[in-house]
Design an enzyme around this catalytic site. Structure first.
Site, short mmCIF file in Angstrom:
data_model
loop_
_atom_site.label_atom_id
_atom_site.label_comp_id
_atom_site.label_asym_id
_atom_site.label_seq_id
_atom_site.Cartn_x
_atom_site.Cartn_y
_atom_site.Cartn_z
CD GLU A 47 -2.79 0.85 2.84
OE1 GLU A 47 -3.41 1.70 2.85
OE2 GLU A 47 -2.35 -0.46 3.88
CG ASP A 58 -3.00 8.40 8.04
OD1 ASP A 58 -3.19 6.52 8.53
OD2 ASP A 58 -3.51 8.42 7.31
#
Ligand SMILES: Cc1ncc(COP(=O)(O)O)c(C=O)c1O
Lengths: 253, 411
Positions: A47, A58
């Site tokens: 990824e 995040d």
């Protein structure tokens, strides 16, 4: 398409490993060396995160990596060149991961066309629920790319089915509440959630958020098809460099 | 696919990580139920009357009217709310919803600190735990508000990521929310973010517009010709405008932060400059100040509460339909307007609100004496005493701070 690849690989391997990097953190050359090391250590899927200034899903480690890359003026164009290079050189499937604004500003259709031309296999866009994704879904389909969607422990059974009907490739199961980079307890709650996920879809399941050590990967064998290692490899990279990452990923197998 | 709920033209939507889907759907349901329950609005109005001086007055600014010798100038006094700004309207409304949802903790972002103080106040009154996220830059320029938030029992977290201002505080609040949504409600402070926030915040702030319309009709027998409001995220503007949007003869004017001037690039003007473009961030689609890659830019304003990259999707839509006109005022114009309001009228508008005054002052002389304008004074300026004193180069203030520092250093 990814699904066939995953199913074929699963015949020889109990669980596949997907890793994550933020392109350009700490710099483009280190990112390249990290991908190389991860592939040599036996990673199955990768990824590649295109940095964004507002990465709301995040936690501190990946957030800091996004910021480092942007402070170094890494552009979307450079990320695309980077992805093209690694996709050409290494024999594993690569996915783009980013937030929807990056895709939207590039042009949704153009983005899919570009991914296909550069040899990427699909994308993960965590702030794009399927309800908002009509244009994206059409573009991904047109270029034979896999739109990867997410399940969360808070997703109901009926919603899992609905999400699955739009997804292809595999389903990314978020292990717990919260952002990336926080500990997850690998326990019976997780079993139950993965069981629900399995019942809802015939796509392979990947589990991410909080996978840090071999014991976590072992726990997932027989329960998920892919273990996703994100934040932890960034931590290892910062502490022990590229060679450390290679050893760390090899140790997960 | 048909247009999803929560859209205003092409703007708005609900772009959130899957983990928040169940929570935001729950919020939508509570909001919908409250909206259709006349008892809820009554409860809200009564609370605001008892706790926050509502209805706030609509003041005729006689001296300013004479000074400019144009249209009559009226000022809606949101500065007289408890905690000093319109922010309390939204916060108390959401507080009532938190009680209905049986949650025990609230979190919020804040720029100027007004929304943080309002949220901390609501949490103290209703007995909720409270955490406020505030950009480190804003913590430094708004110390008095930080002081009060902490006294009110809130934990203030200085946000050190990104450009360390309002947008970064929103990101941190979202990160908190995705981990703690079972107990926690995110009290978003403006008419931005994912559906239902833009509509919900506008609904609570519409109390301003409802009152203003009634007051101006009672006082003058006429509707105003123009209504001015400053535009950060857009909540005070949507609040007062929503009283007049159906009256097409009333022109609504939103004033954005022109900072050091549009040409310098150091501003927060999304709708009145060509510098912004459509994007999707922080849960919604609107005009953002961003680069060609889609990375958000740094913004600047003397007013922390207007220093934001995005703007209400409802206002973006009203700009596209032409129903609302947008202008910007520079830091320097704003300081001048503020001084004039203080000297002529004894009003002390917040730096944010002073943008609305500056925008109105620029145009009012060209209007006729029988015409009427209303300026929304969204908040009071006491909180900005440090920034304003600096901007005015007040030597006695400077001496005072130096002496005070001397005292602290000696002790
Ligand atoms: C007094 C005052 N006015 C205006 C604003 C801007 O917000 P909005 O555009 O949502 O009204 C703020 C924000 O902090 C404020 O404190």
């Amino acid at each position: 398409m990814l699904r066939d690849y995953i199913e074929k690989k699963r015949v020889e391997k109990k669980i596949l490993i997907m890793t994550h990097i933020v392109i350009g953190a700490p710099d483009l050359e280190t990112s390249y060396q990290t991908v190389k090391a991860m592939v040599e250590a036996g990673v199955d899927i990768m990824e590649l995160q295109i940095p964004f200034s507002e990465p709301v899903a995040d936690g501190p480690v990946i957030l800091a990596a996004n910021q480092t890359a942007l402070d170094r003026k890494v552009t979307v164009g450079q990320c695309i060149d980077f992805a093209e290079r690694v996709a050409k050189e290494f024999p594993v499937p690569f996915l783009f991961m980013s937030y929807y604004n990056i895709v939207f500003k590039y042009g949704v259709n153009k983005f899919a066309e570009m991914m296909s031309a550069k040899g990427l296999k699909g994308a993960i866009v965590p702030d794009l629920p399927h309800e908002e994704a009509a244009q994206y879904l059409a573009a991904m389909k047109k270029y034979h790319l896999d739109p990867i969607f997410l399940y969360a422990p808070t997703t109901s059974d009926s919603r899992m089915k609905e999400i699955s009907s739009h997804a292809s490739g595999f389903i990314y199961c978020v292990a717990r509440k919260g952002v990336t980079g926080v500990d997850t307890s690998f326990s019976s709650d997780l079993d139950e959630y993965l069981q629900r996920a399995h019942t809802s879809t015939d796509l392979p399941l990947a589990l991410g958020f909080g996978v840090q050590e071999k014991a976590d990967v072992d726990f997932l064998k027989g329960k998920a098809d892919i273990a996703i290692i994100g934040t932890q490899s960034l931590r290892v990279l910062a502490e022990k460099g590229v060679a450390g990452v290679k050893k760390f990923i090899a140790g997960m197998q | 696919m048909a247009a999803h709920k929560g859209y205003f033209g092409e703007f708005g939507g609900q772009f959130l990580p899957e983990i928040l889907h169940a929570t935001i759907t729950g919020l939508e349901q509570v909001f919908e139920t409250a909206k259709h329950d006349p008892g809820f609005w009554k409860e809200y109005e009564t609370l605001m009357q008892n706790y926050s001086c509502r209805p706030t007055p609509l003041t005729f600014a006689e001296n300013l009217t004479k000074y400019f010798n144009g249209a009559q100038i009226w000022v809606k006094r949101e500065d007289l709310n408890h905690t000093g700004s319109h922010k309390l309207n939204n916060v108390m409304g959401q507080g009532l919803l938190v009680k209905r949802m049986k949650k025990t903790r609230v979190i919020a972002e804040t720029g100027a600190g007004q929304h943080g103080v309002a949220t901390a106040t609501m949490a103290a009154k209703f007995g909720f735990e409270c955490t406020i996220y505030m950009g480190e830059v804003d913590v430094l320029r708004q110390r008095p508000n930080v002081f009060w938030m902490e006294r009110l029992g809130a934990t203030v977290v200085p946000v050190k990521t990104g450009s360390r201002i309002l947008k970064d505080a929103i990101n941190e609040a979202l990160r908190d929310w995705v981990g703690n949504m079972d107990t926690t409600h995110y009290v978003l402070g403006t008419a931005c973010g994912a559906h239902p926030f833009p509509e919900m915040v506008t609904w609570f702030q519409s109390i301003v517009g409802i009152e203003t319309k009634k007051q101006i009709l009672e006082a003058t027998g006429k509707l105003p010709d123009r209504v001015y409001a400053c535009v950060g995220g857009g909540s005070n503007a949507m609040g007062i405008f929503s009283g007049f949007l159906k009256d097409t003869a009333v022109e609504c004017v939103g004033i954005e932060a022109g900072g050091r001037g549009i040409a310098t690039g150091e501003h927060a003007t999304r709708l009145a400059s060509p510098d912004a473009s459509i994007g999707v961030s922080q849960g919604y689609k609107t005009f953002f100040l961003q680069d060609d890659d889609g990375q958000m830019k740094e913004t600047h304003s003397v007013a922390a509460g207007l220093d934001y990259v995005g703007v209400s999707p409802i206002l973006s839509h009203l700009k596209e339909t032409g129903r609302v006109r947008f202008e910007s005022a520079t830091d320097a114009e704003v300081i001048t307007a503020l001084s004039l309001a203080v000297k002529k009228e004894g009003l002390i508008p917040a730096l944010e609100s002073s943008h609305a005054f500056a925008g109105a002052f620029r145009e009012v002389s060209q209007m006729a004496p029988e015409q009427i304008i209303i300026i929304n004074q969204s908040g009071r300026g006491d909180k900005d005493i440090f920034t304003i004193a600096d901007a005015l180069h007040d030597p006695k203030w400077r001496d005072y701070i130096k002496d005070k520092a001397g005292e602290y250093n000696a002790s």
